[in-house]
Design a protein around this motif. Sequence first.
Motif, PDB file in Angstrom:
ATOM      1  N   SER A  75       0.820  -1.216   0.000  1.00  0.00           N
ATOM      2  CA  SER A  75       0.000   0.000   0.000  1.00  0.00           C
ATOM      3  C   SER A  75       0.849   1.259   0.000  1.00  0.00           C
ATOM      4  CB  SER A  75      -0.943   0.003   1.210  1.00  0.00           C
ATOM      5  OG  SER A  75      -0.199   0.040   2.425  1.00  0.00           O
ATOM      6  N   ALA A  76       2.063   1.174   0.556  1.00  0.00           N
ATOM      7  CA  ALA A  76       2.961   2.332   0.585  1.00  0.00           C
ATOM      8  C   ALA A  76       3.777   2.437  -0.696  1.00  0.00           C
ATOM      9  CB  ALA A  76       3.890   2.239   1.789  1.00  0.00           C
ATOM     10  N   LEU A  77       4.050   1.300  -1.342  1.00  0.00           N
ATOM     11  CA  LEU A  77       4.888   1.304  -2.536  1.00  0.00           C
ATOM     12  C   LEU A  77       4.106   1.598  -3.810  1.00  0.00           C
ATOM     13  CD1 LEU A  77       7.115  -1.842  -1.847  1.00  0.00           C
ATOM     14  CD2 LEU A  77       7.751   0.560  -1.557  1.00  0.00           C
ATOM     15  N   ALA A  78       2.885   1.094  -3.898  1.00  0.00           N
ATOM     16  CA  ALA A  78       2.115   1.229  -5.145  1.00  0.00           C
ATOM     17  C   ALA A  78       1.967   2.672  -5.614  1.00  0.00           C
ATOM     18  CB  ALA A  78       0.744   0.571  -4.994  1.00  0.00           C
ATOM     19  N   PRO A  79       1.680   3.650  -4.735  1.00  0.00           N
ATOM     20  CA  PRO A  79       1.525   5.036  -5.203  1.00  0.00           C
ATOM     21  C   PRO A  79       2.810   5.648  -5.744  1.00  0.00           C
ATOM     22  CG  PRO A  79       0.494   4.731  -3.045  1.00  0.00           C
ATOM     23  CD  PRO A  79       1.331   3.527  -3.307  1.00  0.00           C
ATOM     24  N   LEU A  80       3.961   5.006  -5.505  1.00  0.00           N
ATOM     25  CA  LEU A  80       5.237   5.524  -5.996  1.00  0.00           C
ATOM     26  C   LEU A  80       5.473   5.162  -7.460  1.00  0.00           C
ATOM     27  CD1 LEU A  80       7.484   4.637  -2.921  1.00  0.00           C
ATOM     28  CD2 LEU A  80       6.262   6.779  -3.377  1.00  0.00           C
ATOM     29  N   LEU A  81       4.722   4.191  -7.966  1.00  0.00           N
ATOM     30  CA  LEU A  81       4.837   3.822  -9.374  1.00  0.00           C
ATOM     31  C   LEU A  81       4.368   4.973 -10.251  1.00  0.00           C
ATOM     32  CD1 LEU A  81       3.345   0.208  -9.145  1.00  0.00           C
ATOM     33  CD2 LEU A  81       5.756   0.797  -9.534  1.00  0.00           C
ATOM     34  N   GLY A  88       0.738   5.100  -9.458  1.00  0.00           N
ATOM     35  CA  GLY A  88       0.134   3.792  -9.310  1.00  0.00           C
ATOM     36  C   GLY A  88      -0.927   3.801  -8.220  1.00  0.00           C
ATOM     37  N   PHE A  89      -1.743   2.757  -8.214  1.00  0.00           N
ATOM     38  CA  PHE A  89      -2.806   2.670  -7.207  1.00  0.00           C
ATOM     39  C   PHE A  89      -3.184   1.218  -6.968  1.00  0.00           C
ATOM     40  CE2 PHE A  89      -4.959   2.668 -11.254  1.00  0.00           C
ATOM     41  CZ  PHE A  89      -6.091   1.888 -11.088  1.00  0.00           C
ATOM     42  N   GLY A 149       7.430  -7.356  -7.011  1.00  0.00           N
ATOM     43  CA  GLY A 149       7.003  -6.916  -8.339  1.00  0.00           C
ATOM     44  C   GLY A 149       6.935  -5.406  -8.445  1.00  0.00           C
ATOM     45  N   ILE A 150       6.458  -4.765  -7.388  1.00  0.00           N
ATOM     46  CA  ILE A 150       6.401  -3.302  -7.384  1.00  0.00           C
ATOM     47  C   ILE A 150       7.811  -2.722  -7.418  1.00  0.00           C
ATOM     48  CG2 ILE A 150       5.675  -1.255  -6.092  1.00  0.00           C
ATOM     49  CD1 ILE A 150       3.351  -2.920  -4.989  1.00  0.00           C
ATOM     50  N   HIS A 151       8.717  -3.288  -6.606  1.00  0.00           N
ATOM     51  CA  HIS A 151      10.109  -2.832  -6.629  1.00  0.00           C
ATOM     52  C   HIS A 151      10.689  -2.951  -8.038  1.00  0.00           C
ATOM     53  CE1 HIS A 151      11.254  -1.797  -2.554  1.00  0.00           C
ATOM     54  NE2 HIS A 151      10.655  -2.871  -2.083  1.00  0.00           N
ATOM     55  N   TRP A 152      10.379  -4.043  -8.716  1.00  0.00           N
ATOM     56  CA  TRP A 152      10.903  -4.254 -10.064  1.00  0.00           C
ATOM     57  C   TRP A 152      10.454  -3.141 -11.006  1.00  0.00           C
ATOM     58  CZ3 TRP A 152       9.703  -9.167 -13.510  1.00  0.00           C
ATOM     59  CH2 TRP A 152      10.585  -9.167 -14.610  1.00  0.00           C
ATOM     60  N   VAL A 153       9.173  -2.813 -10.971  1.00  0.00           N
ATOM     61  CA  VAL A 153       8.647  -1.777 -11.869  1.00  0.00           C
ATOM     62  C   VAL A 153       9.156  -0.398 -11.461  1.00  0.00           C
ATOM     63  CG1 VAL A 153       6.552  -0.745 -12.831  1.00  0.00           C
ATOM     64  CG2 VAL A 153       6.625  -3.198 -12.384  1.00  0.00           C
ATOM     65  N   LEU A 154       9.374  -0.181 -10.179  1.00  0.00           N
ATOM     66  CA  LEU A 154       9.966   1.089  -9.736  1.00  0.00           C
ATOM     67  C   LEU A 154      11.344   1.299 -10.353  1.00  0.00           C
ATOM     68  CD1 LEU A 154       9.085   1.232  -5.925  1.00  0.00           C
ATOM     69  CD2 LEU A 154       8.271   2.792  -7.692  1.00  0.00           C
ATOM     70  N   GLN A 155      12.108   0.213 -10.440  1.00  0.00           N
ATOM     71  CA  GLN A 155      13.473   0.315 -10.953  1.00  0.00           C
ATOM     72  C   GLN A 155      13.554   0.153 -12.468  1.00  0.00           C
ATOM     73  OE1 GLN A 155      15.766   1.311  -9.052  1.00  0.00           O
ATOM     74  NE2 GLN A 155      15.224   0.734  -6.969  1.00  0.00           N
ATOM     75  N   GLN A 156      12.601  -0.559 -13.049  1.00  0.00           N
ATOM     76  CA  GLN A 156      12.624  -0.855 -14.467  1.00  0.00           C
ATOM     77  C   GLN A 156      11.193  -0.728 -15.006  1.00  0.00           C
ATOM     78  OE1 GLN A 156      13.132  -4.975 -16.044  1.00  0.00           O
ATOM     79  NE2 GLN A 156      15.157  -4.255 -16.651  1.00  0.00           N
TER      80      GLN A 156
END
Length: 238
Positions: A75-81, A88-89, A149-156
């Motif tokens: 919930s904390a990472l998704a909005p950073l996408l 993201g949401f 998965g969220i970390h992956w999209v944040l970086q790539q």
Amino acid sequence: MPETTPVTSAFLPQLPALSAQAERLIELGVHEVAGLPAAEFRAFAEAGEAAVGREGRAGAEGTLLAVHPDRAPASALAPLLRRDDKPGFVVTDMPDVDLFAPAAVELPDAPLYLVTGLDRGDHMSNWSPDEALPALTKEDRTPLLLTEGIHWVLQQPAALERNHCFMTIGSRLRKADGALDARTPAIWISNGTGRDGRERRNAPKVGWCWWNNRHTWLGFASTTGRRGRDDLTVPGQS
């Protein structure tokens, strides 16, 4: 298994160096979410780069810096996408997203760890989670967690593209009776329909699919392994 036309994810851009990944997370404030000093992110990334370099794996598999989900929940990472400048949401009918915990996946007992050998699982598109999990196990791979998965999209960001998105079935919700919830988390791109709202069209989306359902546009992201600080020599630590 359903017939598929394999679409490899090997042509995705290479992940940034671990030191660059650490700076990206610090820039986004993930270290504050995790309750860790920025210096700890940098030191761990430095040790990780040294380790994969010694083993000749730097760039060969692609290594991701991840924060333990207990420290940085979905919930904390998704909005950073971000995609098309849209954040993201998490879908509205997944208010319990942070209760989806590792299932049959062993995580390092550490706030920061490395995820190696990432694959988006495009060749499993149009498979159900029930079909994909044993296939991954047979290949000595484990499915990604939602947070990974969220970390992956944040970086790539290129890891998420239309018609080639992915599920993260390493995260499951266990119900009060001990049974696993039939929902399985995934990351894809919103079409801006329904409750998403038109303003969210093309935004990165965290949602869920049923365990036995198939989707032509969802693969199954997986990894060859995870490594915590006990597997690395971190500067300043014994």
